[in-house]
Design an enzyme around this catalytic site. Sequence first.
Site, short mmCIF file in Angstrom:
data_model
loop_
_atom_site.label_atom_id
_atom_site.label_comp_id
_atom_site.label_asym_id
_atom_site.label_seq_id
_atom_site.Cartn_x
_atom_site.Cartn_y
_atom_site.Cartn_z
N ASP A 151 -3.70 -1.57 -1.52
CA ASP A 151 -2.49 -0.82 -2.19
C ASP A 151 -2.44 0.40 -1.11
O ASP A 151 -3.31 1.06 -0.77
CB ASP A 151 -2.95 -0.21 -3.39
CG ASP A 151 -2.76 -1.46 -4.38
OD1 ASP A 151 -1.61 -1.49 -4.99
OD2 ASP A 151 -3.79 -2.22 -4.59
N ASP B 132 -7.96 -2.40 3.05
CA ASP B 132 -7.66 -2.00 2.14
C ASP B 132 -6.12 -2.73 1.80
O ASP B 132 -5.46 -3.20 2.46
CB ASP B 132 -7.43 -0.64 1.88
CG ASP B 132 -6.85 0.05 0.66
OD1 ASP B 132 -7.19 -0.45 -0.59
OD2 ASP B 132 -6.24 0.82 0.55
N ASP C 163 -6.65 3.75 2.94
CA ASP C 163 -5.91 5.11 2.52
C ASP C 163 -6.39 5.79 1.47
O ASP C 163 -5.71 6.87 1.05
CB ASP C 163 -4.41 4.84 2.36
CG ASP C 163 -4.06 4.18 1.01
OD1 ASP C 163 -4.97 3.58 0.59
OD2 ASP C 163 -3.04 4.60 0.53
MG LIG Z 1 -5.05 1.87 -0.85
#
Ligand SMILES: [Mg+2]
Length: 331
Positions: free
Chosen positions: A122, A120, A315
């Site tokens: 960000d 991922d 996340d």
């Molecule tokens: Mg993220």
Amino acid sequence: MAKASVVVPEQVGAAAAAAQVGCPCPGTTLFPYPPPRAGIAVRRKCLQAAQQLELGAGLRGGWVESMRASSPTHAKAAAALAAGVDEEHAAWMARHPSALGEFEKVVAASKGKQIVMFLDYDGTLSPIVDDPDAAFMSETMRMAVRSVAKHFPTAIVSGRCRDKVFEFVKLAELYYAGSHGMDIKGPASRHAAAKSPPHNKGVLFQPASEFLPMIEQVHDRLEQATRSIPGAKVENNKFCVSVHFRCVDEKSWGALAETVRRVVREFPRLRLSQGRMVFEVRPTIKWDKGKALEFLLDSLGFADCSDVLPVYIGDDRTDEDAFKVNKYLYY
Ligand SMILES: [Mg+2]
């Protein structure tokens, strides 16, 4: 171990990947910001509230509660952790041990297998910052990802527009799956393309192409409708739209949620969900980061292979779609 789910704590997960191939910058930190994770209770509250939002069941107060729960500040997250590890959290951690704590098992599980890395962007490769256009990754992190990609096929999977993610990452040898996996492209570099399987060159997949005009429309409507709410930022991610509220005063969150929901109702083929400090507007097609992961594995020639070990590090709630299909290692 092969079927075990190993949770890699945020940021540390990427460090684990880097460590495996030897980070070119020993002694330097990959993560120049404090871990922002909330406790398990906050996470459960977030999921419940976000589900409510998607079902449209919440009143204004419910939306704001949902936004608070899914968008913990670093301070709130640290406080949640400092408040103590309750029994439920301890039990959850026992079922999902840290990959760093179990690293020998991770290495053993990878023996004889082709590792494929999915990352991922960000909050995983970059910090979460107030201005989403300024979510730059550090040069140290870039070097770590480059090092990983030298050894394993590596893909960035993000909710952002693919071109925007590439601008941030700047590594031509990677696969990029933007717009929550709805915009997939293979490595651009001649060197990486030469190493790719013949059927895989320049892989490009855009399952939501027909939604492009509708996404433009909803983007314009959202920009217009949220203009009066200071701090609201509408981002066109090509096949989806994000409405960031990380700079919106909490007193205006209810008004923003109502506005976004009202606009999205005008587009029955689009759906609204919520991430960390962001509303996401996406086509209703059955495609997500998990489908993107499967597509990329298939494109790489690893469909239904037992000798492949996909590793996914992310996340956000949207990453959980990938965790569901990626039964080996995940955060
Ligand atoms: Mg993220």
